[in-house]
Design an enzyme around this catalytic site. Structure first.
Site, PDB file in Angstrom:
ATOM      1  N   HIS A  53     -22.499   3.783  -4.816  1.00 15.79           N
ATOM      2  CA  HIS A  53     -21.248   3.016  -4.744  1.00 15.79           C
ATOM      3  C   HIS A  53     -20.933   2.358  -6.095  1.00 15.79           C
ATOM      4  O   HIS A  53     -20.776   1.139  -6.184  1.00 15.79           O
ATOM      5  CB  HIS A  53     -21.325   1.961  -3.631  1.00 15.79           C
ATOM      6  CG  HIS A  53     -19.968   1.479  -3.181  1.00 15.79           C
ATOM      7  ND1 HIS A  53     -19.680   1.128  -1.888  1.00 15.79           N
ATOM      8  CD2 HIS A  53     -18.797   1.288  -3.864  1.00 15.79           C
ATOM      9  CE1 HIS A  53     -18.413   0.738  -1.788  1.00 15.79           C
ATOM     10  NE2 HIS A  53     -17.854   0.827  -2.990  1.00 15.79           N
TER      11      HIS A  53
ATOM     12  N   ARG B  97     -14.851   5.545   1.450  1.00 14.34           N
ATOM     13  CA  ARG B  97     -15.756   4.802   2.331  1.00 14.34           C
ATOM     14  C   ARG B  97     -16.620   5.787   3.108  1.00 14.34           C
ATOM     15  O   ARG B  97     -16.159   6.874   3.488  1.00 14.34           O
ATOM     16  CB  ARG B  97     -14.967   3.942   3.334  1.00 14.34           C
ATOM     17  CG  ARG B  97     -14.325   2.713   2.756  1.00 14.34           C
ATOM     18  CD  ARG B  97     -15.364   1.648   2.325  1.00 14.34           C
ATOM     19  NE  ARG B  97     -14.739   0.450   1.775  1.00 14.34           N
ATOM     20  CZ  ARG B  97     -14.550   0.219   0.473  1.00 14.34           C
ATOM     21  NH1 ARG B  97     -14.972   1.073  -0.440  1.00 14.34           N
ATOM     22  NH2 ARG B  97     -13.978  -0.900   0.066  1.00 14.34           N
TER      23      ARG B  97
HETATM   24  P1  NDP Z   1      -3.995   2.179  -2.092  1.00 13.67           P
HETATM   25  O1  NDP Z   1      -3.678   1.299  -0.943  1.00 13.67           O
HETATM   26  O2  NDP Z   1      -3.329   1.916  -3.391  1.00 13.67           O
HETATM   27  O3  NDP Z   1      -3.664   3.697  -1.707  1.00 13.67           O
HETATM   28  C1  NDP Z   1      -3.956   4.239  -0.459  1.00 13.67           C
HETATM   29  C2  NDP Z   1      -3.388   5.652  -0.386  1.00 13.67           C
HETATM   30  O4  NDP Z   1      -3.828   6.260   0.816  1.00 13.67           O
HETATM   31  C3  NDP Z   1      -1.844   5.661  -0.356  1.00 13.67           C
HETATM   32  O5  NDP Z   1      -1.372   6.743  -1.113  1.00 13.67           O
HETATM   33  C4  NDP Z   1      -1.544   5.865   1.123  1.00 13.67           C
HETATM   34  O6  NDP Z   1      -0.317   6.544   1.389  1.00 13.67           O
HETATM   35  C5  NDP Z   1      -2.707   6.775   1.533  1.00 13.67           C
HETATM   36  N1  NDP Z   1      -2.927   6.704   2.964  1.00 13.67           N
HETATM   37  C6  NDP Z   1      -3.272   5.636   3.725  1.00 13.67           C
HETATM   38  N2  NDP Z   1      -3.356   5.972   5.019  1.00 13.67           N
HETATM   39  C7  NDP Z   1      -3.066   7.294   5.087  1.00 13.67           C
HETATM   40  C8  NDP Z   1      -2.981   8.223   6.145  1.00 13.67           C
HETATM   41  N3  NDP Z   1      -3.199   7.858   7.418  1.00 13.67           N
HETATM   42  N4  NDP Z   1      -2.651   9.499   5.837  1.00 13.67           N
HETATM   43  C9  NDP Z   1      -2.402   9.870   4.570  1.00 13.67           C
HETATM   44  N5  NDP Z   1      -2.462   9.031   3.506  1.00 13.67           N
HETATM   45  C10 NDP Z   1      -2.790   7.761   3.769  1.00 13.67           C
HETATM   46  O7  NDP Z   1      -5.575   2.163  -2.252  1.00 13.67           O
HETATM   47  P2  NDP Z   1      -6.433   2.291  -3.600  1.00 13.67           P
HETATM   48  O8  NDP Z   1      -6.030   3.533  -4.297  1.00 13.67           O
HETATM   49  O9  NDP Z   1      -6.404   1.031  -4.377  1.00 13.67           O
HETATM   50  O10 NDP Z   1      -7.929   2.403  -2.998  1.00 13.67           O
HETATM   51  C11 NDP Z   1      -8.312   3.413  -2.120  1.00 13.67           C
HETATM   52  C12 NDP Z   1      -9.702   3.142  -1.571  1.00 13.67           C
HETATM   53  O11 NDP Z   1     -10.694   3.418  -2.546  1.00 13.67           O
HETATM   54  C13 NDP Z   1     -10.015   1.696  -1.189  1.00 13.67           C
HETATM   55  O12 NDP Z   1      -9.445   1.367   0.064  1.00 13.67           O
HETATM   56  C14 NDP Z   1     -11.523   1.679  -1.169  1.00 13.67           C
HETATM   57  O13 NDP Z   1     -11.993   2.013   0.123  1.00 13.67           O
HETATM   58  C15 NDP Z   1     -11.914   2.792  -2.141  1.00 13.67           C
HETATM   59  N6  NDP Z   1     -12.603   2.256  -3.319  1.00 13.67           N
HETATM   60  C16 NDP Z   1     -13.845   2.734  -3.635  1.00 13.67           C
HETATM   61  C17 NDP Z   1     -14.504   2.279  -4.753  1.00 13.67           C
HETATM   62  C18 NDP Z   1     -15.831   2.807  -5.140  1.00 13.67           C
HETATM   63  O14 NDP Z   1     -16.446   2.280  -6.075  1.00 13.67           O
HETATM   64  N7  NDP Z   1     -16.333   3.846  -4.520  1.00 13.67           N
HETATM   65  C19 NDP Z   1     -13.907   1.256  -5.631  1.00 13.67           C
HETATM   66  C20 NDP Z   1     -12.591   0.852  -5.225  1.00 13.67           C
HETATM   67  C21 NDP Z   1     -11.983   1.324  -4.098  1.00 13.67           C
HETATM   68  P3  NDP Z   1       1.103   5.897   0.979  1.00 13.67           P
HETATM   69  O15 NDP Z   1       1.126   5.903  -0.531  1.00 13.67           O
HETATM   70  O16 NDP Z   1       2.079   6.828   1.559  1.00 13.67           O
HETATM   71  O17 NDP Z   1       1.112   4.510   1.568  1.00 13.67           O
HETATM   72  C1  OXD Z   2     -13.652  -1.642  -3.517  1.00  8.35           C
HETATM   73  C2  OXD Z   2     -14.997  -1.105  -3.652  1.00  8.35           C
HETATM   74  O1  OXD Z   2     -13.040  -1.508  -2.475  1.00  8.35           O
HETATM   75  O2  OXD Z   2     -15.736  -1.502  -4.567  1.00  8.35           O
HETATM   76  O3  OXD Z   2     -13.178  -2.245  -4.519  1.00  8.35           O
HETATM   77  O4  OXD Z   2     -15.379  -0.214  -2.866  1.00  8.35           O
END
Ligand code: NDP
Ligand code: OXD
Length: 309
Positions: free
Chosen positions: A272, A224
């Protein structure tokens, strides 16, 4: 039970069509058309007008049209007790892995520089890096981060991750929590941000973090825009501490025309598109939850509103 689709700036026709394909009898409304508001228990949302959900007194579930839920949870007027779900589509993971791999390979072989040289008809061969020269560090080892890590590892990169909690992933060290952040950063040449946007992770790509990366490190943000302190990136590029950045997400999208990132020679921009939700596959898991709600069964992919992801 009718379904409400709510989004600002997204064409919802493919979503309506995809839902009708799976359940032709579905009663679907696209906000502001909502039928009888007290009949809406299930909504599907992306970037909704803040406060809108309090118009629906019986709303029980809001399903995100994407993996991220920050656009929903940032609403200070989200009705209490409403469950929020997200997508964990296998296609999203594959697309994110492919995209981040493409960016790492682009960095490794310096392809953006050749594109710029081509525009001036300049023949400028340069030395290049190889897999063994690069440790990729992924912040956020969830569904998408893990998929990216495994693909990069399979291509021969050294890969490490950072998450809130530790993980056991073959051949990939995952550092956990703030206590292990510095260790992770100090050995990361290419930093990929795949964290969810939460109060803890906002502005995490900042000068202090960048300074802990080795000199010449490269930054990729596909999570993000709010993760990145834009001014700090520009300063660290200017100082030569960072060698470049690829950014797919921005604080304001579309990125405004006059934004300094556009013309920056060390910043590559994409709109994006790292991993775009495919309505045809997304509606299958969303409608599975809709059916579960109707049958009073536990929902899947529910996010923790305390953790924010
Ligand atoms: P998940 O919820 O599966 O994974 C999140 C990860 O971040 C977990 O490993 C979690 O740790 C870690 N995390 C969260 N908070 C912290 C913190 N404070 N410190 C350290 N680690 C942390 O999310 P996704 O993988 O599905 O998606 C990630 C992000 O990707 C989405 O939220 C979205 O914003 C972005 N995205 C972007 C897209 C694009 O086209 N650019 C498309 C899709 C998504 P733990 O495993 O220990 O809980
Ligand atoms: C998502 C994105 O969160 O597209 O899926 O960024």
């Amino acid at each position: 039970m009718p379904i409400l689709l709510v989004s600002q700036g997204r064409d919802l026709t493919p979503w309506v069509n995809a839902m009708k394909e799976v359940q032709p009898e579905l009663e679907v409304y696209v906000y502001p058309d909502a039928g009888a508001k007290n009949e809406i228990e299930f909504a599907i949302s992306w970037n909704h007008p803040l406060g809108v959900f309090k118009e629906f007194p019986n709303l029980k579930c809001i399903a995100s049209m994407g993996a991220g839920v920050d656009h929903i949870l940032k609403d200070p007027e989200l009705p209490e007790g409403v469950v929020v779900t997200r997508l964990t589509d296998e296609h999203l993971a594959t697309d994110m892995a492919t995209f981040t791999t493409a960016l790492v390979l682009n960095y490794m072989r310096g392809l953006s520089a050749y594109k710029a040289a081509e525009e001036q008809a300049l023949w400028l061969p340069k030395p290049y890096l190889r897999q063994r020269d690069i440790t990729v560090g992924i912040m956020g080892m969830g569904v998408l981060g893990t998929a990216a890590a495994k693909q990069l590892k399979a291509l021969g990169f050294e890969v490490q991750g950072w998450a809130r909690t530790s993980k056991d992933i073959k051949d990939i060290t995952v550092y956990a929590g703030n206590a292990e952040l510095d260790k992770f950063l100090s050995s990361t040449d290419v930093l990929i941000c795949l964290l969810p946007l939460t109060p803890e992770t906002a502005n995490i790509l900042n000068r202090t973090v960048f300074e802990k990366l080795p000199k010449g490190a490269y930054v990729i943000n596909v999570a993000r825009g709010e993760h990145l302190v834009e001014e700090d990136l520009l300063i660290m590029l200017e100082k030569g501490h960072l060698s470049g950045a690829s950014l797919d997400v921005f604080r304001t999208e579309p990125l405004p025309q006059q934004h300094p990132f556009w013309a920056h020679p060390k910043i590559d921009i994409t709109p994006h598109i790292a991993s775009v939700t495919n309505p045809a596959t997304a509606v299958i898991q969303i409608l599975e939850n809709y059916d579960r709600l109707k049958q009073n069964k536990p929902l899947q992919n529910v996010v923790s509103q305390t953790k924010g992801y």
